[in-house]
Design an enzyme around this catalytic site. Structure first.
Site, mmCIF file in Angstrom:
data_model
loop_
_atom_site.group_PDB
_atom_site.id
_atom_site.type_symbol
_atom_site.label_atom_id
_atom_site.label_comp_id
_atom_site.label_asym_id
_atom_site.label_seq_id
_atom_site.Cartn_x
_atom_site.Cartn_y
_atom_site.Cartn_z
ATOM 1 N N CYS A 2 26.766 -67.933 39.075
ATOM 2 C CA CYS A 2 26.229 -67.793 40.425
ATOM 3 C C CYS A 2 27.271 -67.089 41.281
ATOM 4 O O CYS A 2 28.442 -67.059 40.954
ATOM 5 C CB CYS A 2 25.940 -69.156 41.034
ATOM 6 S SG CYS A 2 24.887 -70.172 39.995
ATOM 7 N N ARG A 27 25.948 -61.587 39.532
ATOM 8 C CA ARG A 27 26.318 -62.880 38.948
ATOM 9 C C ARG A 27 25.111 -63.802 38.772
ATOM 10 O O ARG A 27 25.194 -64.804 38.062
ATOM 11 C CB ARG A 27 27.347 -63.588 39.832
ATOM 12 C CG ARG A 27 28.652 -62.860 39.932
ATOM 13 C CD ARG A 27 29.605 -63.627 40.809
ATOM 14 N NE ARG A 27 29.948 -64.911 40.250
ATOM 15 C CZ ARG A 27 30.931 -65.127 39.388
ATOM 16 N NH1 ARG A 27 31.685 -64.140 39.015
ATOM 17 N NH2 ARG A 27 31.166 -66.333 38.935
ATOM 18 N N TRP A 74 22.088 -68.312 39.340
ATOM 19 C CA TRP A 74 21.661 -68.085 37.950
ATOM 20 C C TRP A 74 21.481 -69.489 37.379
ATOM 21 O O TRP A 74 22.451 -70.193 37.126
ATOM 22 C CB TRP A 74 22.729 -67.306 37.196
ATOM 23 C CG TRP A 74 22.322 -66.909 35.813
ATOM 24 C CD1 TRP A 74 21.562 -65.833 35.467
ATOM 25 C CD2 TRP A 74 22.658 -67.567 34.583
ATOM 26 N NE1 TRP A 74 21.408 -65.792 34.101
ATOM 27 C CE2 TRP A 74 22.072 -66.838 33.531
ATOM 28 C CE3 TRP A 74 23.405 -68.711 34.270
ATOM 29 C CZ2 TRP A 74 22.201 -67.198 32.201
ATOM 30 C CZ3 TRP A 74 23.526 -69.065 32.946
ATOM 31 C CH2 TRP A 74 22.928 -68.306 31.923
ATOM 32 N N ASN A 100 29.034 -73.156 41.784
ATOM 33 C CA ASN A 100 28.890 -72.408 40.533
ATOM 34 C C ASN A 100 29.545 -73.245 39.440
ATOM 35 O O ASN A 100 30.649 -73.749 39.642
ATOM 36 C CB ASN A 100 29.589 -71.050 40.663
ATOM 37 C CG ASN A 100 29.573 -70.283 39.352
ATOM 38 O OD1 ASN A 100 28.619 -70.377 38.588
ATOM 39 N ND2 ASN A 100 30.630 -69.540 39.093
ATOM 40 N N GLY A 101 28.876 -73.388 38.296
ATOM 41 C CA GLY A 101 29.461 -74.174 37.205
ATOM 42 C C GLY A 101 28.457 -75.203 36.707
ATOM 43 O O GLY A 101 27.272 -75.148 37.046
ATOM 44 N N GLU A 481 26.765 -52.627 18.963
ATOM 45 C CA GLU A 481 26.870 -52.456 20.410
ATOM 46 C C GLU A 481 25.692 -51.631 20.950
ATOM 47 O O GLU A 481 25.137 -51.940 22.008
ATOM 48 C CB GLU A 481 28.223 -51.812 20.745
ATOM 49 C CG GLU A 481 28.458 -51.457 22.198
ATOM 50 C CD GLU A 481 28.365 -52.629 23.165
ATOM 51 O OE1 GLU A 481 28.321 -53.798 22.748
ATOM 52 O OE2 GLU A 481 28.287 -52.368 24.386
ATOM 53 N N LYS A 485 23.104 -53.019 23.713
ATOM 54 C CA LYS A 485 22.828 -52.330 24.985
ATOM 55 C C LYS A 485 21.336 -52.155 25.165
ATOM 56 O O LYS A 485 20.794 -52.426 26.230
ATOM 57 C CB LYS A 485 23.482 -50.943 25.039
ATOM 58 C CG LYS A 485 24.944 -50.831 25.350
ATOM 59 C CD LYS A 485 25.394 -51.250 26.703
ATOM 60 C CE LYS A 485 25.611 -52.733 26.759
ATOM 61 N NZ LYS A 485 26.941 -53.230 26.501
ATOM 62 N N GLU A 488 19.580 -55.509 25.884
ATOM 63 C CA GLU A 488 19.944 -56.073 27.189
ATOM 64 C C GLU A 488 19.161 -55.447 28.339
ATOM 65 O O GLU A 488 18.718 -56.144 29.226
ATOM 66 C CB GLU A 488 21.436 -55.837 27.470
ATOM 67 C CG GLU A 488 22.350 -56.809 26.783
ATOM 68 C CD GLU A 488 23.800 -56.653 27.238
ATOM 69 O OE1 GLU A 488 24.336 -55.544 27.120
ATOM 70 O OE2 GLU A 488 24.370 -57.635 27.718
ATOM 71 N N HIS A 504 19.397 -54.393 1.627
ATOM 72 C CA HIS A 504 19.344 -55.808 1.223
ATOM 73 C C HIS A 504 18.386 -56.626 2.097
ATOM 74 O O HIS A 504 18.472 -57.845 2.124
ATOM 75 C CB HIS A 504 20.754 -56.412 1.271
ATOM 76 C CG HIS A 504 21.704 -55.732 0.331
ATOM 77 N ND1 HIS A 504 21.607 -55.854 -1.035
ATOM 78 C CD2 HIS A 504 22.734 -54.875 0.562
ATOM 79 C CE1 HIS A 504 22.552 -55.126 -1.615
ATOM 80 N NE2 HIS A 504 23.245 -54.518 -0.657
ATOM 81 N N LYS A 604 26.528 -61.509 34.681
ATOM 82 C CA LYS A 604 27.669 -60.658 34.408
ATOM 83 C C LYS A 604 28.835 -61.457 33.853
ATOM 84 O O LYS A 604 29.534 -61.029 32.957
ATOM 85 C CB LYS A 604 28.080 -59.939 35.693
ATOM 86 C CG LYS A 604 29.254 -59.001 35.536
ATOM 87 C CD LYS A 604 28.869 -57.818 34.672
ATOM 88 C CE LYS A 604 30.033 -56.907 34.360
ATOM 89 N NZ LYS A 604 29.731 -56.071 33.188
HETATM 90 O O1 M6R Z 1 33.459 -60.751 30.511
HETATM 91 P P1 M6R Z 1 33.432 -60.793 28.998
HETATM 92 O O2 M6R Z 1 33.860 -59.509 28.390
HETATM 93 O O3 M6R Z 1 34.192 -61.945 28.443
HETATM 94 O O4 M6R Z 1 31.914 -61.020 28.648
HETATM 95 C C1 M6R Z 1 31.493 -61.226 27.336
HETATM 96 C C2 M6R Z 1 29.988 -61.039 27.225
HETATM 97 O O5 M6R Z 1 29.327 -61.986 28.000
HETATM 98 C C3 M6R Z 1 29.560 -59.635 27.659
HETATM 99 O O6 M6R Z 1 30.222 -58.636 26.936
HETATM 100 C C4 M6R Z 1 28.046 -59.465 27.488
HETATM 101 O O7 M6R Z 1 27.711 -59.410 26.128
HETATM 102 C C5 M6R Z 1 27.591 -58.221 28.254
HETATM 103 N N1 M6R Z 1 26.352 -58.470 28.900
HETATM 104 C C6 M6R Z 1 27.477 -57.020 27.392
HETATM 105 O O8 M6R Z 1 26.863 -55.927 27.978
#
Ligand code: M6R
Length: 609
Positions: A2, A27, A74, A100-101, A481, A485, A488, A504, A604
Site C-alpha cells: 500500500c 504500490r 493493495w 501498510n503490512g 523474463e 513480462k 504481467e 519433453h 510494485k
Molecule cells: O523489488 P524486487 O526486485 O525485489 O521485486 C521482486 C519481484 O516482485 C518483481 O521483480 C516482480 O516480479 C515484478 N513485477 C517483475 O516485473
C-alpha cells in the site's frame, strides 16, 4: 503493497496529499482514502477504485485542514471494499490511521478487543491497530502507540492523526518502508521518496520499531521504549522530473527508453579504460575475494531471472559455483552456508519481504551479504554488509524493465571484478569485457529505434491467449523474463522454457494458435541447437517469432517473424535480447486495452510474505 503519505503543514494539505498519493499508486490501487484534521475533528473520505476515479466521486481537494493522511490500498486482509479502505478510525472517530503490512496476530487481538467492548466495522487487520492504540490511550499519544506496537506481530508502517493532538503526526515502521520528509514549516511521511519529492529532498529513513513524532517544525524519532534516537537527514539526488513520465504515455515505456542512459550511469565511475573497480563498494580484501568458495543468489520474480543470468556469468568468468534460489523458499529449508559462502540478494525495491527474510536467515548463519539494490537506503540495502546500487533511478512501472537490465549490468561488473581479483580473468580479457559493456547503451538505442517494427508484430499476436517463450544457455532466463513480462501486463498466459525441454512436454501444445517466441541470437554454443528446436516447432505447425542477431541470414529461413538485435558477447547477449521482449509485452498490453503501469493484482513492492 500500500502507499502511505502524511503531511503536517501551515497550509491546507488535501490537494498536496492527493498529488503525493498519486505518485504511490504503483504500490496499490484497490481503493484510496484521505483523512484531514480540521477544527478539532477528523474527516475521512474513501472509496474503491483508482485514485482519479475516487477523487471525481468524493472530491478530496475540498477537504479542509493543515494535517492529513492519504492511503492507496493493495488488499491483503479483507476484500477491496469501501469499508475496508483506509484510513481506519477508533469508535469515537478521534484517531485516524493508515497502514501498510500484515498484522499476523490480528485474530487474537481482535477477540481480546471485542471482549473489551470494541466494535469493528471492517474485515481488515489494520483496524485492530487503531482500537489497540485507543485502548492504551491515557493522554500520551506516542506512549499509546508504542504500547500497541509492542503487542503486534507482523509488519507495519503506519501514519496516525488524533483530534486531541492537532499539532502532531505519528509514524512508525517495522519491516515495511516509511520515510520522513523534512520541509520548511511543514513535514511529511511517505512509503517512498517520489511521493514527496516535489515538496522536499530532505529525508530521514525510519528503522524497524521506531516511532516518529512529526510536527510542523520538527521531527523526533524514538524507540518503542520512548528513548530518543538521533537520525541522519539524507539529501535525495533524484529530480522530481526523473520520477515523472516525461512525456511518455506510460512509465513502462519511459523506463524502457531510459535503459541506455541508466546503463551508462550504472557503469559510470566503476569502469576505467581497461579495468573495473568495485573495491570501495564491495569492501572485501583481495584475500577475502579469493576465498569465496560459493555464491548463493536470492531474489524474487524478475530479479530472480537476473540472478539466473548472473549464475552463467559468474560460473563462466569468475569460476565460482553459484546457486540461485527463490528467496521465498530459501529461508524455509535450513540452507547450509559456510563462512566462504557469499550471499547475493537482488532486489529493485530493496523492500521485498521474501528477499529480506532470506538475507536475515543467511545473516543468522554468519554468511556475508552483498545486495544488488536500486532503492538507496531501502531495508535490504541497510541490512546487507555490502551494497552495489543499480542506479536505475525510480522505477514506477510495476513491470520491471530498466531495473532488470541494470541488475544484469551490475552482475556483469561484479563478475569481471571478482574474476580479475581471483585470477580467473586475465588483464587482456578484462579489457575486452570493458569494451563490450561500453557498447551496450548504443546498441540498446539502436533496438529502440526499431520499436515500430516490434509494435507491428504485437498487432499480429495480441488476440492470442497463450504463448511459449524459448531460449537456451544464458538466454533461457530471458525466455522466462519475456514470458513474465507478457503475462504481467497483457494477462496472456505465457510460459518460458529452455528450448530443448520443449520436446519433453510443452511440444504437445504447439499448433497454429500458439505463438512461439524464440531467443535465437548467434553464438558458438547453442545457436545451431536452437535452430533445430525452431524446426521442431515448425514441423508441428507452430508460428515462430525469433529474436535474431542483425546480419543473420540463416534463422530467417525457418521462422515466420524476425526481430533483430545487434551482436555483442555471449555473456552480454541477454541485455540486448530482453529489450524487444519488453516492447512486445508493452504494445500487446496497449492493444488489449490494459494499463501496463498498473497490472491487476500486482504491486510494485511486495512487502508481505
Ligand atoms: O523489488 P524486487 O526486485 O525485489 O521485486 C521482486 C519481484 O516482485 C518483481 O521483480 C516482480 O516480479 C515484478 N513485477 C517483475 O516485473
Amino acid at each position: 503493497m500500500c502507499g502511505i503519505v502524511g503531511m503536517i503543514s501551515y497550509r491546507k494539505v488535501s490537494s498536496l496529499l492527493l498529488e503525493a498519493i498519486k505518485k504511490l499508486e504503483y504500490r496499490g490501487y484497490d481503493s484510496v482514502g484521505m483523512a484531514c484534521l480540521h477544527e478539532g475533528s477528523l474527516e475521512i473520505r474513501k472509496d474503491i477504485g483508482k485514485i482519479a476515479d475516487v477523487d471525481s466521486k468524493v472530491d478530496f481537494t475540498s477537504m479542509e485542514g493543515t494535517s492529513g493522511l492519504a492511503h492507496s490500498r493493495w488488499s491483503t486482509h479483507g476484500a477491496a471494499t469501501k469499508i475496508n479502505a483506509h484510513p481506519h478510525s477508533n469508535m469515537e472517530k478521534s484517531i485516524s490511521l493508515v497502514h501498510n503490512g500484515i498484522i499476523e496476530n490480528h485474530h487474537e487481538l481482535r477477540e481480546m478487543l471485542v471482549k473489551k467492548g470494541y466494535q469493528f466495522s471492517s474485515q481488515t487487520d489494520t483496524e485492530v491497530i487503531v482500537h489497540l492504540i485507543d485502548s492504551y490511550y491515557r493522554g500520551d499519544l506516542r506512549e499509546a502507540v508504542s504500547l500497541a506496537l509492542k503487542k503486534i506481530d507482523g509488519s507495519y508502517s503506519i501514519g496516525l492523526l488524533c483530534s486531541q493532538h492537532p499539532d502532531i503526526l505519528i509514524a512508525a515502521r517495522k519491516d515495511s518502508p516509511l520515510i520522513i520528509g523534512i520541509g520548511k514549516k511543514e513535514n511529511f511521511i511517505a512509503s517512498d521518496v517520489p511521493a514527496i519529492l516535489s515538496y522536499t529532498k530532505k529525508v530521514i529513513y525510519l528503522e524497524n520499531e521506531e516511532i516518529a513524532v512529526v510536527k510542523r517544525d520538527s521531527a523526533q524519532v524514538f524507540d518503542l521504549d520512548g528513548k530518543e534516537r538521533k537520525k541522519e537527514v539524507h539529501m535525495i539526488k533524484w529530480s522530481t522530473e526523473k520520477a515523472e513520465k516525461r512525456g511518455y504515455d506510460h512509465f513502462m515505456l519511459k523506463e524502457i527508453y531510459e535503459q541506455p542512459d541508466v546503463i551508462s550511469e550504472t557503469v559510470e565511475g566503476r569502469i576505467g579504460d581497461e579495468s573495473i573497480d568495485l573495491s570501495s563498494e564491495m569492501k572485501m580484501s583481495a584475500a577475502d575475494i579469493k576465498g569465496i568458495k560459493r555464491i548463493i543468489i536470492v531474489a524474487c520474480g524478475t530479479s530472480w531471472h537476473a540472478g539466473l543470468i548472473g549464475e552463467f556469468m559468474i560460473e563462466e568468468l569468475a569460476k565460482i559455483p553459484v546457486e540461485v534460489e527463490y528467496a521465498s523458499e530459501f529461508r524455509y529449508r535450513d540452507p547450509i552456508l559456510e563462512r566462504e559462502t557469499l550471499v547475493v540478494a537482488i532486489s529493485q525495491s530493496g523492500e521485498t519481504a521474501d528477499t529480506l527474510a532470506a538475507i536475515r536467515e543467511a545473516k543468522k548463519k554468519k554468511a556475508k551479504i552483498l545486495s544488488i539494490v536500486n532503492v538507496v537506503g531501502s531495508s535490504i540495502a541497510r541490512e546487507s554488509d555490502m551494497v552495489l546500487y543499480t542506479k536505475a533511478g525510480p522505477e514506477i512501472g510495476v513491470a520491471s524493465t530498466k531495473a532488470f537490465t541494470s541488475q544484469l549490468v551490475v552482475l556483469y561488473l561484479m563478475t569481471v571484478y571478482i574474476g580479475a581479483v581471483n585470477g580467473s580473468i586475465v588483464t587482456d580479457q578484462v579489457k575486452n569485457r570493458v569494451r563490450d559493456i561500453r557498447l551496450i547503451p548504443m546498441q540498446i538505442r539502436s533496438i529502440l529505434e526499431e520499436a515500430d517494427h516490434v509494435e507491428l508484430h504485437a498487432k499480429k499476436f495480441f488476440t492470442k491467449e497463450n504463448a511459449l517463450y524459448l531460449g537456451r544457455g544464458i538466454n533461457y532466463p530471458i525466455a522466462l523474463e519475456g514470458a513474465l513480462k507478457l503475462k504481467e501486463v497483457s494477462y496472456i498466459h505465457a510460459e518460458g522454457y529452455p528450448a530443448a525441454e520443449m520436446k519433453h512436454g510443452p511440444i504437445a501444445l504447439i499448433d497454429k494458435n500458439m505463438p512461439v517466441v524464440v531467443v535465437a541470437t548467434q553464438d558458438n554454443r547453442t545457436y545451431k541447437k536452437v535452430l533445430s528446436n525452431i524446426q521442431e516447432v515448425k514441423a508441428r505447425g507452430g508460428v515462430v517469432i525469433a529474436i535474431e542477431t542483425k546480419g543473420d541470414t540463416e534463422t530467417k529461413k525457418y521462422v515466420d517473424h524476425n526481430i533483430y538485435v545487434p551482436k555483442n558477447s555471449y555473456i552480454l547477449s541477454p541485455l540486448l535480447a530482453s529489450i524487444p521482449l519488453q516492447l512486445f509485452a508493452y504494445y500487446i498490453a496497449l492493444l488489449r486495452k490494459h494499463d501496463p503501469d498498473m497490472p491487476k493484482n500486482l504491486a510494485k513492492s511486495v512487502t508481505v510474505e
